[in-house]
Scaffold this motif. Structure first.
Motif, PDB file in Angstrom:
ATOM      1  N   ALA A   1       0.821  -1.223   0.000  1.00  0.00           N
ATOM      2  CA  ALA A   1       0.000   0.000   0.000  1.00  0.00           C
ATOM      3  C   ALA A   1       0.848   1.264   0.000  1.00  0.00           C
ATOM      4  CB  ALA A   1      -0.951  -0.007   1.191  1.00  0.00           C
ATOM      5  N   THR A   2       1.601   1.460  -1.074  1.00  0.00           N
ATOM      6  CA  THR A   2       2.380   2.683  -1.260  1.00  0.00           C
ATOM      7  C   THR A   2       2.156   3.159  -2.696  1.00  0.00           C
ATOM      8  OG1 THR A   2       4.347   1.524  -2.073  1.00  0.00           O
ATOM      9  CG2 THR A   2       4.173   1.878   0.311  1.00  0.00           C
ATOM     10  N   PRO A   3       2.441   4.430  -2.975  1.00  0.00           N
ATOM     11  CA  PRO A   3       2.324   4.894  -4.356  1.00  0.00           C
ATOM     12  C   PRO A   3       3.158   4.068  -5.329  1.00  0.00           C
ATOM     13  CG  PRO A   3       2.478   6.762  -2.878  1.00  0.00           C
ATOM     14  CD  PRO A   3       2.744   5.549  -2.043  1.00  0.00           C
ATOM     15  N   ALA A   4       4.387   3.699  -4.918  1.00  0.00           N
ATOM     16  CA  ALA A   4       5.234   2.880  -5.787  1.00  0.00           C
ATOM     17  C   ALA A   4       4.603   1.509  -6.022  1.00  0.00           C
ATOM     18  CB  ALA A   4       6.628   2.730  -5.177  1.00  0.00           C
ATOM     19  N   GLY A   5       3.987   0.945  -4.971  1.00  0.00           N
ATOM     20  CA  GLY A   5       3.298  -0.331  -5.125  1.00  0.00           C
ATOM     21  C   GLY A   5       2.117  -0.226  -6.064  1.00  0.00           C
ATOM     22  N   LEU A   6       1.436   0.906  -6.032  1.00  0.00           N
ATOM     23  CA  LEU A   6       0.306   1.141  -6.935  1.00  0.00           C
ATOM     24  C   LEU A   6       0.771   1.166  -8.385  1.00  0.00           C
ATOM     25  CD1 LEU A   6      -2.566   3.669  -6.338  1.00  0.00           C
ATOM     26  CD2 LEU A   6      -1.498   3.472  -8.568  1.00  0.00           C
ATOM     27  N   VAL A   7       1.872   1.864  -8.639  1.00  0.00           N
ATOM     28  CA  VAL A   7       2.398   1.946 -10.006  1.00  0.00           C
ATOM     29  C   VAL A   7       2.814   0.570 -10.503  1.00  0.00           C
ATOM     30  CG1 VAL A   7       4.193   2.931 -11.475  1.00  0.00           C
ATOM     31  CG2 VAL A   7       3.155   4.326  -9.681  1.00  0.00           C
ATOM     32  N   LYS A   8       3.458  -0.195  -9.628  1.00  0.00           N
ATOM     33  CA  LYS A   8       3.883  -1.542 -10.019  1.00  0.00           C
ATOM     34  C   LYS A   8       2.684  -2.406 -10.391  1.00  0.00           C
ATOM     35  CE  LYS A   8       6.570  -5.513  -8.406  1.00  0.00           C
ATOM     36  NZ  LYS A   8       7.386  -6.076  -7.287  1.00  0.00           N
TER      37      LYS A   8
ATOM     38  N   ALA B   1       6.306  10.919 -11.232  1.00  0.00           N
ATOM     39  CA  ALA B   1       7.507  10.604 -12.004  1.00  0.00           C
ATOM     40  C   ALA B   1       7.615   9.105 -12.285  1.00  0.00           C
ATOM     41  CB  ALA B   1       8.746  11.093 -11.257  1.00  0.00           C
ATOM     42  N   ILE B   2       7.275   8.281 -11.293  1.00  0.00           N
ATOM     43  CA  ILE B   2       7.336   6.828 -11.475  1.00  0.00           C
ATOM     44  C   ILE B   2       6.297   6.380 -12.496  1.00  0.00           C
ATOM     45  CG2 ILE B   2       7.121   4.587 -10.338  1.00  0.00           C
ATOM     46  CD1 ILE B   2       8.023   5.925  -7.746  1.00  0.00           C
ATOM     47  N   LEU B   3       5.113   6.986 -12.462  1.00  0.00           N
ATOM     48  CA  LEU B   3       4.100   6.672 -13.466  1.00  0.00           C
ATOM     49  C   LEU B   3       4.629   6.971 -14.875  1.00  0.00           C
ATOM     50  CD1 LEU B   3       0.822   8.034 -11.823  1.00  0.00           C
ATOM     51  CD2 LEU B   3       1.206   5.674 -12.546  1.00  0.00           C
ATOM     52  N   GLU B   4       5.224   8.145 -15.029  1.00  0.00           N
ATOM     53  CA  GLU B   4       5.752   8.532 -16.334  1.00  0.00           C
ATOM     54  C   GLU B   4       6.850   7.576 -16.783  1.00  0.00           C
ATOM     55  OE1 GLU B   4       4.755  10.870 -18.361  1.00  0.00           O
ATOM     56  OE2 GLU B   4       3.439  12.136 -17.136  1.00  0.00           O
ATOM     57  N   SER B   5       7.721   7.180 -15.855  1.00  0.00           N
ATOM     58  CA  SER B   5       8.809   6.266 -16.215  1.00  0.00           C
ATOM     59  C   SER B   5       8.301   4.870 -16.531  1.00  0.00           C
ATOM     60  CB  SER B   5       9.845   6.203 -15.084  1.00  0.00           C
ATOM     61  OG  SER B   5       9.296   5.606 -13.919  1.00  0.00           O
ATOM     62  N   SER B   6       7.062   4.576 -16.098  1.00  0.00           N
ATOM     63  CA  SER B   6       6.451   3.275 -16.396  1.00  0.00           C
ATOM     64  C   SER B   6       5.566   3.329 -17.636  1.00  0.00           C
ATOM     65  CB  SER B   6       5.630   2.794 -15.192  1.00  0.00           C
ATOM     66  OG  SER B   6       6.456   2.605 -14.060  1.00  0.00           O
ATOM     67  N   GLY B   7       5.697   4.401 -18.388  1.00  0.00           N
ATOM     68  CA  GLY B   7       4.991   4.483 -19.661  1.00  0.00           C
ATOM     69  C   GLY B   7       3.605   5.085 -19.613  1.00  0.00           C
TER      70      GLY B   7
END
Length: 322
Positions: free
Chosen positions: A169-176, A207-213
Motif C-alpha cells: 500500500a504505497t504509491p510505488a506499489g500502486l504503479v507496479k 515521475a514513477i508513473l511517467e517512467s512506467s509508460g
C-alpha cells in the motif's frame, strides 16, 4: 492524513474487530500523541483507547475538498464540446485508469461526481476496461455512497470498471500493480498543499508513473493545509509524561515544527522534556519524510494499509523495553 497513502494522508483502519479487542491492553497506561488530521485522527484516537492508551491529538494539518478543487475535478467530468458532438464519448473515455493515493482523494472525487449534473456518464458503455486503483483500506470508500463512485463512473456497464488494490500500500506499489502504461493516460486526483512545502511523495509518484509508460495527469482533488501557529499548543501545554508520538504523513511533521517555532519551541526542547519518548512513523514513506526534517524515527509500521500496523509496531517496541 497518513496515511496514507502511506502518503500525505494515510488510510484509516477498518472497523473495530474482535481481533483488535483482544489487543486492548497492548498500550495500557501509555500516553501517545499523534499529528493526524482530525477527520482521520478520530479513528486513531478510538483505536488507541481500545488498546488502553491515553490519546493526545495534536493535529497540525487539515485535509478536505474546497470549491476550487471541486471545480478542478468537474473539469475532468464534464465532456468537451467535441465529445458532445461525437458519438459515444464520455469525459474520461480518453483515460485508461484513475489512481487514488488517499481516501480523501476518493471522497472528494465522489463528491464532485455526485454533485455535478452531467449530460452523459464519464465512461460510455463500450470501450477498454477502465482501472480504478486505490491503496489498502482506502478501496472501501470506492463502494460507499449510494450510488457509489464505481457505479456513477459507468452506470450503463459497471463491469467495465475494474478495481485494483496493490499488495503493497504505497504509491510505488500502486504503479507496479498498474504495470506498463504503453502511452495510456491515468488521472491522478491528488492534494494541493497550502502553507507547507509539498513532500516528495506525490511528485515522485507522478515521475514513477511517467517512467512506467503512463501519461500521468494531475488534478488537485482537495487541499492539505497547515492549521496554524496554535497547532502545537496541546503538546507544549502538556503537564505529564509522553510515551510516544506518531506521525502519519510527512506534511504533519513540517506543520508541527512550524507550530513549535511559533511558540518559541523546537524539536530539541520536545526531546529534552520527554527524553524517553518514542517517535513512530506510519510506514517507510512517512519515515523517510520525518527523517528529512532531522528527526530520528524509532519505530516504523511494517503493515501500513491502516493505522493498526504502526500501533502494532509501537506495542512491540514497548514490550521489548520491559
Amino acid at each position: 492524513m497518513g496515511l496514507a497513502l502511506e502518503s500525505l494522508i494515510p488510510s484509516p483502519s477498518p472497523p473495530t474487530s474482535a481481533k483488535e479487542s483482544s489487543l486492548s491492553l497492548s498500550l495500557s497506561g501509555r500516553r501517545i500523541a499523534f499529528t493526524t488530521p482530525e477527520n482521520y485522527g478520530n479513528r486513531l484516537s478510538r483505536i488507541l483507547q481500545l488498546r488502553g492508551a491515553t490519546p493526545l491529538p495534536v493535529p497540525t494539518i487539515s485535509v478536505g475538498p474546497t470549491a476550487s478543487t471541486l471545480s478542478s475535478l468537474r473539469s475532468f467530468l464534464l465532456p468537451s464540446c467535441s465529445q458532445l458532438r461525437g458519438k459515444g464519448k464520455g469525459a474520461l473515455d480518453s483515460f485508461s485508469a484513475l489512481a487514488f493515493t488517499s481516501r480523501t482523494g476518493i471522497s472528494s472525487f465522489s463528491l464532485a461526481l455526485s454533485q455535478t449534473s452531467l449530460p452523459c456518464p464519464p465512461l460510455t458503455y463500450s470501450g477498454d476496461p477502465f482501472t480504478v486503483a486505490a491503496l489498502g483500506t482506502d478501496a472501501e470508500a470506492l463502494h460507499q455512497r449510494d450510488p457509489s463512485l464505481l457505479t456513477l463512473l459507468c452506470p450503463d456497464n459497471p463491469s467495465r470498471v475494474q478495481v485494483l488494490v496493490p499488495e503493497i500500500a504505497t504509491p510505488a506499489g500502486l504503479v507496479k500493480s498498474l504495470g506498463n502504461g504503453s502511452g495510456r493516460k491515468v488521472l491522478c486526483p491528488v492534494p494541493a498543499v497550502i502553507g507547507l512545502n509539498e513532500p516528495d511523495v506525490i511528485p515522485d509518484f507522478m515521475a514513477i508513473l511517467e517512467s512506467s509508460g503512463w501519461v500521468a495527469v494531475r488534478v488537485p482533488a482537495y487541499e492539505t493545509k497547515w492549521v496554524g501557529p496554535q497547532c502545537a499548543d496541546a503538546l507544549v501545554e502538556l503537564d505529564g509524561k509522553l510515551d510516544a508520538i506518531v506521525f502519519t504523513s510527512t506534511a504533519e511533521v513540517e506543520g508541527l515544527l512550524k507550530g513549535l517555532d511559533a511558540v518559541e519551541w523546537n524539536w530539541e526542547k520536545v526531546k529534552q522534556r520527554w527524553p524517553r519518548m518514542i517517535v513512530a512513523a506510519h510506514g517507510p514513506v512517512t519515515a523517510k519524510g520525518v527523517e528529512s526534517f532531522g528527526l530520528t524515527v524509532d519505530v516504523v509500521g511494517e503493515k501500513f494499509s491502516s493505522f493498526v500496523g504502526v500501533l502494532d509496531a509501537l506495542s512491540s517496541q514497548f514490550q521489548d523495553q520491559c
